[in-house]
Design a protein around this motif. Structure first.
Motif, PDB file in Angstrom:
ATOM      1  N   GLY A  64     -29.544   0.731  -4.773  1.00 48.30           N
ATOM      2  CA  GLY A  64     -29.927   0.436  -3.404  1.00 48.30           C
ATOM      3  C   GLY A  64     -31.219   1.106  -3.005  1.00 48.30           C
ATOM      4  O   GLY A  64     -32.063   0.508  -2.314  1.00 48.30           O
ATOM      5  N   VAL A  65     -31.408   2.343  -3.426  1.00 48.12           N
ATOM      6  CA  VAL A  65     -32.653   3.058  -3.125  1.00 48.12           C
ATOM      7  C   VAL A  65     -33.836   2.324  -3.744  1.00 48.12           C
ATOM      8  O   VAL A  65     -34.868   2.109  -3.097  1.00 48.12           O
ATOM      9  CB  VAL A  65     -32.581   4.514  -3.638  1.00 48.12           C
ATOM     10  CG1 VAL A  65     -33.950   5.188  -3.524  1.00 48.12           C
ATOM     11  CG2 VAL A  65     -31.535   5.305  -2.851  1.00 48.12           C
ATOM     12  N   ALA A  66     -33.668   1.931  -5.001  1.00 51.01           N
ATOM     13  CA  ALA A  66     -34.751   1.216  -5.683  1.00 51.01           C
ATOM     14  C   ALA A  66     -35.061  -0.104  -4.989  1.00 51.01           C
ATOM     15  O   ALA A  66     -36.234  -0.460  -4.786  1.00 51.01           O
ATOM     16  CB  ALA A  66     -34.365   0.970  -7.144  1.00 51.01           C
ATOM     17  N   LEU A  67     -34.019  -0.834  -4.596  1.00 47.35           N
ATOM     18  CA  LEU A  67     -34.197  -2.116  -3.909  1.00 47.35           C
ATOM     19  C   LEU A  67     -34.947  -1.940  -2.596  1.00 47.35           C
ATOM     20  O   LEU A  67     -35.857  -2.717  -2.260  1.00 47.35           O
ATOM     21  CB  LEU A  67     -32.829  -2.759  -3.672  1.00 47.35           C
ATOM     22  CG  LEU A  67     -32.790  -4.115  -2.952  1.00 47.35           C
ATOM     23  CD1 LEU A  67     -33.535  -5.163  -3.763  1.00 47.35           C
ATOM     24  CD2 LEU A  67     -31.343  -4.541  -2.711  1.00 47.35           C
ATOM     25  N   CYS A  68     -34.575  -0.930  -1.849  1.00 46.75           N
ATOM     26  CA  CYS A  68     -35.226  -0.684  -0.549  1.00 46.75           C
ATOM     27  C   CYS A  68     -36.684  -0.281  -0.719  1.00 46.75           C
ATOM     28  O   CYS A  68     -37.565  -0.735   0.028  1.00 46.75           O
ATOM     29  CB  CYS A  68     -34.469   0.390   0.216  1.00 46.75           C
ATOM     30  SG  CYS A  68     -32.892  -0.141   0.888  1.00 46.75           S
ATOM     31  N   LYS A  69     -36.956   0.580  -1.690  1.00 53.97           N
ATOM     32  CA  LYS A  69     -38.337   1.028  -1.904  1.00 53.97           C
ATOM     33  C   LYS A  69     -39.211  -0.118  -2.400  1.00 53.97           C
ATOM     34  O   LYS A  69     -40.368  -0.255  -1.970  1.00 53.97           O
ATOM     35  CB  LYS A  69     -38.356   2.198  -2.888  1.00 53.97           C
ATOM     36  CG  LYS A  69     -37.826   3.505  -2.307  1.00 53.97           C
ATOM     37  CD  LYS A  69     -37.937   4.649  -3.303  1.00 53.97           C
ATOM     38  CE  LYS A  69     -37.525   5.978  -2.678  1.00 53.97           C
ATOM     39  NZ  LYS A  69     -37.629   7.113  -3.630  1.00 53.97           N
ATOM     40  N   GLU A  70     -38.676  -0.935  -3.292  1.00 51.33           N
ATOM     41  CA  GLU A  70     -39.452  -2.055  -3.851  1.00 51.33           C
ATOM     42  C   GLU A  70     -39.797  -3.095  -2.789  1.00 51.33           C
ATOM     43  O   GLU A  70     -40.848  -3.747  -2.866  1.00 51.33           O
ATOM     44  CB  GLU A  70     -38.658  -2.727  -4.977  1.00 51.33           C
ATOM     45  CG  GLU A  70     -38.552  -1.892  -6.251  1.00 51.33           C
ATOM     46  CD  GLU A  70     -37.522  -2.446  -7.210  1.00 51.33           C
ATOM     47  OE1 GLU A  70     -36.984  -3.547  -6.947  1.00 51.33           O
ATOM     48  OE2 GLU A  70     -37.246  -1.772  -8.222  1.00 51.33           O
ATOM     49  N   ASN A  71     -38.930  -3.247  -1.787  1.00 49.35           N
ATOM     50  CA  ASN A  71     -39.112  -4.308  -0.798  1.00 49.35           C
ATOM     51  C   ASN A  71     -39.493  -3.795   0.580  1.00 49.35           C
ATOM     52  O   ASN A  71     -39.519  -4.564   1.541  1.00 49.35           O
ATOM     53  CB  ASN A  71     -37.841  -5.153  -0.718  1.00 49.35           C
ATOM     54  CG  ASN A  71     -37.570  -5.911  -1.998  1.00 49.35           C
ATOM     55  OD1 ASN A  71     -38.206  -6.929  -2.271  1.00 49.35           O
ATOM     56  ND2 ASN A  71     -36.638  -5.402  -2.807  1.00 49.35           N
ATOM     57  N   ASP A  72     -39.772  -2.490   0.670  1.00 49.61           N
ATOM     58  CA  ASP A  72     -40.227  -1.893   1.930  1.00 49.61           C
ATOM     59  C   ASP A  72     -39.259  -2.216   3.074  1.00 49.61           C
ATOM     60  O   ASP A  72     -39.657  -2.675   4.153  1.00 49.61           O
ATOM     61  CB  ASP A  72     -41.631  -2.390   2.258  1.00 49.61           C
ATOM     62  CG  ASP A  72     -42.342  -1.504   3.278  1.00 49.61           C
ATOM     63  OD1 ASP A  72     -41.943  -0.324   3.405  1.00 49.61           O
ATOM     64  OD2 ASP A  72     -43.260  -1.994   3.958  1.00 49.61           O
ATOM     65  N   ILE A  73     -37.974  -1.940   2.822  1.00 50.85           N
ATOM     66  CA  ILE A  73     -36.912  -2.233   3.788  1.00 50.85           C
ATOM     67  C   ILE A  73     -37.059  -1.350   5.027  1.00 50.85           C
ATOM     68  O   ILE A  73     -37.360  -0.156   4.937  1.00 50.85           O
ATOM     69  CB  ILE A  73     -35.525  -2.022   3.144  1.00 50.85           C
ATOM     70  CG1 ILE A  73     -35.296  -3.024   2.012  1.00 50.85           C
ATOM     71  CG2 ILE A  73     -34.412  -2.104   4.184  1.00 50.85           C
ATOM     72  CD1 ILE A  73     -35.236  -4.462   2.431  1.00 50.85           C
ATOM     73  N   ASP A  74     -36.830  -1.950   6.210  1.00 49.82           N
ATOM     74  CA  ASP A  74     -36.928  -1.220   7.482  1.00 49.82           C
ATOM     75  C   ASP A  74     -35.602  -0.640   7.945  1.00 49.82           C
ATOM     76  O   ASP A  74     -35.580   0.388   8.643  1.00 49.82           O
ATOM     77  CB  ASP A  74     -37.418  -2.165   8.590  1.00 49.82           C
ATOM     78  CG  ASP A  74     -38.781  -2.752   8.309  1.00 49.82           C
ATOM     79  OD1 ASP A  74     -39.686  -1.997   7.924  1.00 49.82           O
ATOM     80  OD2 ASP A  74     -38.933  -3.986   8.467  1.00 49.82           O
ATOM     81  N   PHE A  75     -34.495  -1.316   7.602  1.00 47.10           N
ATOM     82  CA  PHE A  75     -33.207  -1.010   8.236  1.00 47.10           C
ATOM     83  C   PHE A  75     -32.078  -1.380   7.279  1.00 47.10           C
ATOM     84  O   PHE A  75     -32.198  -2.345   6.507  1.00 47.10           O
ATOM     85  CB  PHE A  75     -33.082  -1.816   9.531  1.00 47.10           C
ATOM     86  CG  PHE A  75     -31.877  -1.495  10.373  1.00 47.10           C
ATOM     87  CD1 PHE A  75     -31.757  -0.273  11.015  1.00 47.10           C
ATOM     88  CD2 PHE A  75     -30.860  -2.428  10.542  1.00 47.10           C
ATOM     89  CE1 PHE A  75     -30.660   0.012  11.810  1.00 47.10           C
ATOM     90  CE2 PHE A  75     -29.759  -2.155  11.331  1.00 47.10           C
ATOM     91  CZ  PHE A  75     -29.656  -0.927  11.969  1.00 47.10           C
ATOM     92  N   ILE A  76     -31.000  -0.639   7.319  1.00 44.14           N
ATOM     93  CA  ILE A  76     -29.827  -0.927   6.487  1.00 44.14           C
ATOM     94  C   ILE A  76     -28.655  -1.262   7.400  1.00 44.14           C
ATOM     95  O   ILE A  76     -28.387  -0.534   8.360  1.00 44.14           O
ATOM     96  CB  ILE A  76     -29.462   0.268   5.591  1.00 44.14           C
ATOM     97  CG1 ILE A  76     -30.643   0.634   4.685  1.00 44.14           C
ATOM     98  CG2 ILE A  76     -28.227  -0.054   4.743  1.00 44.14           C
ATOM     99  CD1 ILE A  76     -30.411   1.900   3.865  1.00 44.14           C
ATOM    100  N   LEU A  77     -27.971  -2.355   7.100  1.00 48.88           N
ATOM    101  CA  LEU A  77     -26.779  -2.735   7.847  1.00 48.88           C
ATOM    102  C   LEU A  77     -25.582  -2.656   6.922  1.00 48.88           C
ATOM    103  O   LEU A  77     -25.504  -3.377   5.920  1.00 48.88           O
ATOM    104  CB  LEU A  77     -26.906  -4.152   8.410  1.00 48.88           C
ATOM    105  CG  LEU A  77     -25.686  -4.656   9.193  1.00 48.88           C
ATOM    106  CD1 LEU A  77     -25.488  -3.837  10.470  1.00 48.88           C
ATOM    107  CD2 LEU A  77     -25.824  -6.142   9.528  1.00 48.88           C
ATOM    108  N   ALA A  78     -24.651  -1.780   7.241  1.00 48.59           N
ATOM    109  CA  ALA A  78     -23.413  -1.631   6.473  1.00 48.59           C
ATOM    110  C   ALA A  78     -22.322  -2.455   7.142  1.00 48.59           C
ATOM    111  O   ALA A  78     -22.013  -2.236   8.316  1.00 48.59           O
ATOM    112  CB  ALA A  78     -23.010  -0.165   6.413  1.00 48.59           C
ATOM    113  N   VAL A  79     -21.733  -3.384   6.403  1.00 51.72           N
ATOM    114  CA  VAL A  79     -20.621  -4.182   6.912  1.00 51.72           C
ATOM    115  C   VAL A  79     -19.406  -3.865   6.063  1.00 51.72           C
ATOM    116  O   VAL A  79     -19.310  -4.280   4.904  1.00 51.72           O
ATOM    117  CB  VAL A  79     -20.935  -5.694   6.870  1.00 51.72           C
ATOM    118  CG1 VAL A  79     -19.771  -6.496   7.446  1.00 51.72           C
ATOM    119  CG2 VAL A  79     -22.212  -5.992   7.648  1.00 51.72           C
TER     120      VAL A  79
END
Length: 387
Positions: free
Chosen positions: A80-95
């Motif tokens: 998940g960390v790698a995915l967020c860094k690669e795609n410059d994620i702004d926000f995480i939504l946990a469902v």
């Protein structure tokens, strides 16, 4: 009463159909979002479609990472960390429930760190910042929807460890009791046990003048106990589900901590069990907590008498306070058993094979707990009482 600062910034959005506002709540934090969840239940229930539709209505770009397991794994967090860094994620939504939320928090922290996210859980590094995250809660249990903590399991060595920081409090948490209707009875009971344990960890304190938070804790405990059998027997009883869901949040949002120092030894002991055996956290706590009580009650018998009287309506025997205290422990154990929880390690097929290993690992960074400091030999004795 201890000095304290109470600041809980999580916006609680409670009630029927409230997941419909998830898009407008999320877009305030950016347009690129990681949707984090567990298995297929959110898809089969239709919740996934409702959440995605609400996000897309707000023009949010969605990246997905499913597959969170109970006792969430650091390997998926790293993905998940790698995915967020690669795609410059702004926000995480946990469902999902506590495992999904804890995994999301770990990802959020890891995104702001150049090293390995597991460093936060070993004490090698401290969380100082994280990506913002939000929650749609499906399992009332862990209280992670408004807490600042996260617990993760490392498959290498079977370590289960916790960390925390104020930045890990979700920006918002959507709590719709209807979403918990389809939970299996065992999962509901595990959740009830988890939230009760969160309160007990705070309740058993060495701080003497904390009447308000004592009584808030007792009221929350009684509310959970009073509604537990109802939700198990009538899973679609909205009123009972609502009481349980809100109580689970109150149990772990730090309000009940104010002015006191809690224990947390039982949680640490249980982490050793579920770290190796991967049992449900609530089930492990139902086994460990009564054993811990039996081991430490003489440290402050008056507090255990108060607990027995105010929570379980045990009449105080002034001539035999120990009898009253032990009756309170007995009724706690009986309640866990009555909702289908194991109360002995043998009930979940755990023997003495790893007792010494778990006691050693649990205390390798120092004694556990605050009410009574538990050394390795003490943890070993608690396992003996729990077997």
């Amino acid at each position: 009463m201890q000095n304290f600062v109470f600041h809980n910034s999580t916006k609680i959005i409670f009630g029927k159909d409230q997941e419909q506002v998830v898009g407008q709540e999320s877009v305030a934090y950016g347009k690129k979002l990681l949707l984090h969840y567990g298995g297929g239940s959110i898809k089969s229930s239709g919740l996934y479609d409702r959440v995605v539709s609400s996000l897309k209505e707000q023009g949010v770009e969605i990246f997905e990472l499913g597959g969170v397991k109970p006792n969430p794994r650091v390997s998926l967090v790293r993905d998940g960390v790698a995915l967020c860094k690669e795609n410059d994620i702004d926000f995480i939504l946990a469902v999902g429930g506590g495992s999904v939320i804890d995994s999301a928090k770990a990802i959020a922290a890891g995104c702001k760190y150049d090293g390995d996210v597991w460093d936060f859980y070993t004490g090698k590094a401290a969380v100082t910042d994280s990506l913002p995250l939000g929650v749609v809660l499906t399992i009332p249990a862990a209280g992670s929807e408004s807490s600042a903590g996260t617990v993760i399991t490392n498959e290498e060595g079977s370590y289960k460890r916790a960390t925390g920081h104020i930045s890990l409090r979700p920006r918002f948490a959507i709590l719709n009791p209807v979403l918990s209707y389809t939970l299996p009875s065992y999962q509901t009971a595990c959740g009830v046990t988890d939230m009760i344990s969160h309160i007990l960890e705070r309740y058993f304190t060495n701080e003497k003048n904390v009447e308000l938070t004592d009584r808030l804790s007792e009221a929350t405990l009684r509310t959970i106990i009073n509604n537990a059998h109802t939700v198990l027997e009538d899973p679609t009883n909205y009123d009972a589900r609502a009481e349980i869901m809100w109580a689970g949040t109150i149990a772990h949002n730090d309000l009940l901590d104010t002015g006191r120092i809690g224990d947390w030894g039982s949680h640490d002991v249980e982490h050793e069990i579920s770290g190796i055996y991967d049992i449900a956290h609530g089930a492990g706590l139902a086994i460990v907590f009564p054993a811990w009580m039996k081991y430490v009650y003489k440290h402050d018998i008056n507090r255990f008498v108060q607990f027995a009287n105010r929570v379980w309506d045990v009449e105080i025997d002034l001539n035999n306070l120990e009898k009253t205290a032990l009756e309170g422990i007995k009724r706690t154990e009986q309640f866990f058993s009555s909702i289908g929880m194991p109360i002995r390690l043998e009930e979940v097929n755990i023997n003495e094979e790893h007792f010494d290993e778990m006691a050693k690992k649990g205390t390798e960074r120092g004694p556990l707990g605050n009410f009574v400091k538990l050394q390795e030999k003490d943890v070993r004795q608690i396992f003996n009482l729990a077997k």
